[in-house]
Write a protein that holds these residues in place. Structure first.
Motif, mmCIF file in Angstrom:
data_model
loop_
_atom_site.group_PDB
_atom_site.id
_atom_site.type_symbol
_atom_site.label_atom_id
_atom_site.label_comp_id
_atom_site.label_asym_id
_atom_site.label_seq_id
_atom_site.Cartn_x
_atom_site.Cartn_y
_atom_site.Cartn_z
ATOM 1 N N GLN A 138 46.258 44.467 45.054
ATOM 2 C CA GLN A 138 46.276 43.014 45.124
ATOM 3 C C GLN A 138 46.520 42.504 46.543
ATOM 4 O O GLN A 138 45.953 41.495 46.954
ATOM 5 C CB GLN A 138 47.323 42.465 44.163
ATOM 6 N N GLN A 148 38.514 43.361 41.588
ATOM 7 C CA GLN A 148 39.689 43.086 40.769
ATOM 8 C C GLN A 148 40.504 44.374 40.641
ATOM 9 O O GLN A 148 40.001 45.472 40.929
ATOM 10 C CB GLN A 148 39.274 42.609 39.385
ATOM 11 N N PRO A 149 41.762 44.282 40.212
ATOM 12 C CA PRO A 149 42.585 45.490 40.078
ATOM 13 C C PRO A 149 41.992 46.464 39.064
ATOM 14 O O PRO A 149 41.301 46.075 38.119
ATOM 15 C CB PRO A 149 43.932 44.943 39.605
#
Length: 401
Positions: A138, A148-149
């Motif tokens: 992040q 995105q993670p």
């Protein structure tokens, strides 16, 4: 490709030289006053790191020696800390800060190695950005290279202290054959203290002298044996954004003119030069290293095994420990414990340096460090003494204690 060694680079001669760095750009280097021959190697090794156990790998090793003097000087091997690869730490091309150049000019045949997970040595599982902590994804990896993670594909730690010792042993044995010597001397910084100290305890017949800068962390009551189940859970890689490279150092800057500001750009660029992939991640490149703490990030956890009072007591070679007075990463109590546990060492010296931090080799007190290493490796003394505790003031003057 040779079965014993692969030579990467050629002969570097003269006061100013140029070379193509790992990312392909032209880099300028300032050699020492005498001509220095620089050669990079890939040394074959059968890995014992959990992430690629049993595979044939090649470990990056750099050599520096005075031109046409190879094989005529004592051999020194430099062992890195936990987050920084060998070349930024030991061969930084900024003014007179290259520790390797300094030792080579003094007549040593000096080598530095990257362990698995660092620099140009193998980085198994580290090229997948998902194999990092969610918090670091992040902070540094979104939106580049991640949208995105994501969960780690390899939810374990990359290496162990035993795999580090095995890699050191492979390089030491290569150097002993390569230079026809029985023993080599070791330099260790930070986490390198456990790496070089634990190795020396197990192989005293291969080590001549030991020089440790801020060896950390030394936990005298840690376990002697590895945990029953390996690899340990976690992630293999930690990442740090280039803007945050020096935050920990900043917290240890306590003196006026403690360091030269221009050196930081050189450190950052050299770190990125020796990580071609990491240099493309994030907004301005990332510093990557293996994770070696437990998932709970506790230094007292089971990862800190095999370097304790029992094994420190098995070290027999002359040992010098040097620490900056404003170092907050390695507590003075750790150093005192280690010195007290080196009960079989007959030549033992402790040096503490005013206005120097954990990053002394990049600070204005670096010459106290470099000079101490030359005298120790030449004579086994500091300020002419085989044993004792010494203070170095801000003018570089030595005071016995």
């Amino acid at each position: 490709m040779s079965n014993t060694i692969t030579k990467l680079s050629g002969l570097y001669l003269g006061l100013t030289l140029a070379w193509l760095g790992p990312t392909g750009q032209l880099c300028a280097q300032n050699a020492a006053a005498e001509n220095i021959q620089t050669t990079d190697y890939m040394v074959p090794h059968i890995s014992t790191a959990p992430a690629n156990s049993g595979k044939r790998v090649e470990l990056f090793v750099r050599e520096k020696v005075r031109s046409r003097r190879r094989g005529n000087g004592p051999v020194v091997l430099m062992i890195q800390g936990s987050t920084t690869s060998a070349i930024p730490a030991f061969d930084l091309q900024f003014e007179n800060y290259s520790w390797m150049d300094y030792l080579a000019t003094a007549g040593f045949d000096v080598f530095a190695m990257d362990l698995t997970g660092y620099g140009l040595s193998p980085r198994p599982m580290m090229d997948d950005p998902c194999n990092t902590a969610t918090s670091e994804q992040q902070l540094y990896l979104i939106p580049k290279p991640l949208a995105q993670p994501c969960s780690p594909a390899y939810p374990f730690q990359l290496t162990t202290i035993q795999s580090d010792w095995d890699e050191i042993d492979g390089v030491v044995d290569y150097l002993r054959r390569f230079r026809n010597v029985d023993k080599v001397s070791l330099v260790a910084w930070s986490r390198g203290g456990a790496r070089a100290g634990g190795y020396t305890a197990r192989h005293p017949e291969k080590v001549a002298r030991l020089f440790m800068l801020a060896p950390g962390r030394y936990l005298r009551l840690s376990p002697s044996d590895p945990p029953a189940a390996l690899p340990l859970p976690g992630v293999p890689s930690t990442v740090l954004g280039s803007a945050a490279f020096h935050n920990n150092w900043d917290s240890q800057v306590k003196c006026e003119n403690q360091f030269t500001a221009r050196i930081r750009d050189v450190i950052t660029s050299t770190v990125l030069d020796f990580d071609p992939l990491g240099s493309t991640w994030g907004t301005a490149g990332l510093k990557r290293a293996p994770v070696w703490n437990s998932p709970e990030n506790s230094v007292t956890a089971v990862t800190a095994w095999g370097w304790n009072a029992k094994f420190a007591g098995q070290v027999t070679v002359p040992t010098l420990i040097i620490r900056g007075d404003v170092d907050t990463q390695v507590p003075l109590s750790d150093i005192q414990d280690l010195l007290g546990d080196l009960v079989s060492v007959s030549q033992k010296v402790f040096v503490h340096v005013a206005c120097a931090s954990h990053y002394m080799m990049w600070e204005n007190q670096h010459m106290s460090l470099l000079n101490a290493s030359v005298e120790w490796f030449r004579q086994g003394t500091f300020a002419g003494q085989f044993n004792g505790s010494f203070a170095v003031d801000t003018a570089g003057q030595v005071h016995p204690e």
